[in-house]
Write an enzyme that holds these catalytic residues in place. Structure first.
Site, PDB file in Angstrom:
ATOM      1  N   LYS A  13       0.820  -1.221   0.000  1.00 31.85           N
ATOM      2  CA  LYS A  13       0.000   0.000   0.000  1.00 31.85           C
ATOM      3  C   LYS A  13       0.851   1.266   0.000  1.00 31.85           C
ATOM      4  CE  LYS A  13      -1.166  -0.231   4.928  1.00 31.85           C
ATOM      5  NZ  LYS A  13      -0.050  -1.157   5.233  1.00 31.85           N
ATOM      6  N   ARG A  88      -5.665   2.573  11.570  1.00 31.09           N
ATOM      7  CA  ARG A  88      -5.341   1.162  11.751  1.00 31.09           C
ATOM      8  C   ARG A  88      -6.243   0.512  12.793  1.00 31.09           C
ATOM      9  NH1 ARG A  88       0.334   1.554   9.914  1.00 31.09           N
ATOM     10  NH2 ARG A  88       1.177  -0.513   9.572  1.00 31.09           N
ATOM     11  N   ARG A 127      12.268  -7.286   1.896  1.00 33.99           N
ATOM     12  CA  ARG A 127      12.155  -5.829   1.883  1.00 33.99           C
ATOM     13  C   ARG A 127      13.407  -5.199   2.513  1.00 33.99           C
ATOM     14  NH1 ARG A 127       6.528  -2.783   3.187  1.00 33.99           N
ATOM     15  NH2 ARG A 127       7.087  -2.690   5.364  1.00 33.99           N
ATOM     16  N   ARG A 160      14.539  -3.699   8.153  1.00 33.79           N
ATOM     17  CA  ARG A 160      14.017  -3.011   9.339  1.00 33.79           C
ATOM     18  C   ARG A 160      13.666  -4.016  10.436  1.00 33.79           C
ATOM     19  NH1 ARG A 160       9.534   0.660   6.585  1.00 33.79           N
ATOM     20  NH2 ARG A 160       8.253  -0.681   7.857  1.00 33.79           N
ATOM     21  N   ARG A 171       2.921  -8.741  13.502  1.00 37.61           N
ATOM     22  CA  ARG A 171       2.199  -7.628  12.870  1.00 37.61           C
ATOM     23  C   ARG A 171       0.977  -8.130  12.109  1.00 37.61           C
ATOM     24  NH1 ARG A 171       6.323  -4.277   9.428  1.00 37.61           N
ATOM     25  NH2 ARG A 171       4.636  -2.780   9.290  1.00 37.61           N
TER      26      ARG A 171
HETATM   27  P1  AMP Z   1       4.072   1.106   8.503  1.00 32.68           P
HETATM   28  O1  AMP Z   1       5.301   1.705   7.912  1.00 32.68           O
HETATM   29  O2  AMP Z   1       2.816   1.797   8.060  1.00 32.68           O
HETATM   30  O3  AMP Z   1       3.996  -0.382   8.304  1.00 32.68           O
HETATM   31  O4  AMP Z   1       4.139   1.360  10.085  1.00 32.68           O
HETATM   32  C1  AMP Z   1       5.195   0.830  10.868  1.00 32.68           C
HETATM   33  C2  AMP Z   1       4.778   0.746  12.324  1.00 32.68           C
HETATM   34  O5  AMP Z   1       4.434   2.059  12.803  1.00 32.68           O
HETATM   35  C3  AMP Z   1       3.537  -0.092  12.605  1.00 32.68           C
HETATM   36  O6  AMP Z   1       3.831  -1.470  12.729  1.00 32.68           O
HETATM   37  C4  AMP Z   1       3.071   0.500  13.924  1.00 32.68           C
HETATM   38  O7  AMP Z   1       3.858   0.068  15.018  1.00 32.68           O
HETATM   39  C5  AMP Z   1       3.358   1.974  13.730  1.00 32.68           C
HETATM   40  N1  AMP Z   1       2.186   2.662  13.130  1.00 32.68           N
HETATM   41  C6  AMP Z   1       2.108   3.250  11.901  1.00 32.68           C
HETATM   42  N2  AMP Z   1       0.882   3.773  11.697  1.00 32.68           N
HETATM   43  C7  AMP Z   1       0.158   3.508  12.812  1.00 32.68           C
HETATM   44  C8  AMP Z   1      -1.170   3.758  13.215  1.00 32.68           C
HETATM   45  N3  AMP Z   1      -2.050   4.392  12.404  1.00 32.68           N
HETATM   46  N4  AMP Z   1      -1.568   3.323  14.449  1.00 32.68           N
HETATM   47  C9  AMP Z   1      -0.718   2.694  15.265  1.00 32.68           C
HETATM   48  N5  AMP Z   1       0.538   2.388  14.939  1.00 32.68           N
HETATM   49  C10 AMP Z   1       0.994   2.795  13.736  1.00 32.68           C
END
Ligand code: AMP
Length: 214
Positions: A13, A88, A127, A160, A171
């Site tokens: 996404k 989320r 990744r 990461r 996750r």
């Molecule tokens: P992403 O890069 O979008 O996969 O986000 C990486 C991490 O950031 C996630 O696994 C969460 O720990 C945190 N995170 C990002 N967006 C949110 C959100 N809207 N609510 C809570 N945690 C978030």
């Protein structure tokens, strides 16, 4: 156009959100990127978020909601924006809806990029993220020109912590439990659009353009 991107972690996404933002000339707002930038800059928000992120857990709603609500009220968001990684949870979606409704506004579309869990686990192991600018690549599907080096800024690439296999499983569990209910939430509002995220990146992009009807 105000768009939300839904999908499991690793569904692609983020990649699609960037392309859509470019096509429609609207800001791409990634909460994950915002947290990573805060971690890099050693801010208090970054330090708080990191403890959750490294464990594959969601950052608490109260650390996320105000941040996004403030961001979408900035001038560059007037013509629309694309939210990647937010909401989320149902409370996050409700807080966004309430903030928008207060100014007579609403989200236009929620696009769900569907990818089965098996594909996700394979994808995320490959990744790689840039330690400098945060750009993401994939060893097989989106390789850099020079192995291990970012095409954009020349810094080193890493796996990461939150993309490590044990964290990915965690996750995915969190996604099914807390984020997947948003599919029904937006379906109920009549703004859900679904695309198959297992096909080639360009085909996913075309499918998104088609469902947005633009
Ligand atoms: P992403 O890069 O979008 O996969 O986000 C990486 C991490 O950031 C996630 O696994 C969460 O720990 C945190 N995170 C990002 N967006 C949110 C959100 N809207 N609510 C809570 N945690 C978030």
């Amino acid at each position: 156009m105000k768009i939300i991107m839904l999908g499991a972690p690793g569904a692609g996404k983020g990649t699609q959100a960037k392309k859509i933002a470019e096509k429609y000339q609207i800001p791409h707002i990634s909460t994950g990127d915002i947290f990573r930038a805060n971690i890099k800059n050693g801010t208090e928000l970054g330090m708080k978020a990191k403890t959750f992120m490294d464990q594959g857990l969601l950052v608490p709603d109260e650390l996320v909601c105000d941040l996004v609500v403030d961001r979408v009220q900035q001038d560059d968001c007037k013509a629309g924006y694309i939210l990647d990684g937010f909401p989320r949870t149902i409370p996050q979606a409700e807080s966004l809806d309430a903030a928008l409704a207060a100014v007579g506004d609403a989200v236009d579309y929620a696009v769900n990029v569907e990818v089965p869990d098996e594909n996700i686990v394979n994808r995320m192991g490959g990744r790689r993220a840039c330690v400098g600018c945060g750009a993401t690549y994939h060893l097989v599907y989106a390789p850099t020109q020079k192995e291990g080096i970012c095409d954009t800024c020349g810094a080193e690439l890493i796996l990461r912590d939150d993309d490590k296999p044990e964290t990915v499983q965690k996750r995915l569990g969190v996604y099914h439990e807390q984020t997947q209910p948003l599919i029904d939430y937006y379906n109920g509002k009549g703004i859900l659009r679904e695309v198959d995220g297992t096909v080639a990146m360009e085909d996913v992009f075309q499918a998104i353009i088609d469902v947005l009807g633009a």
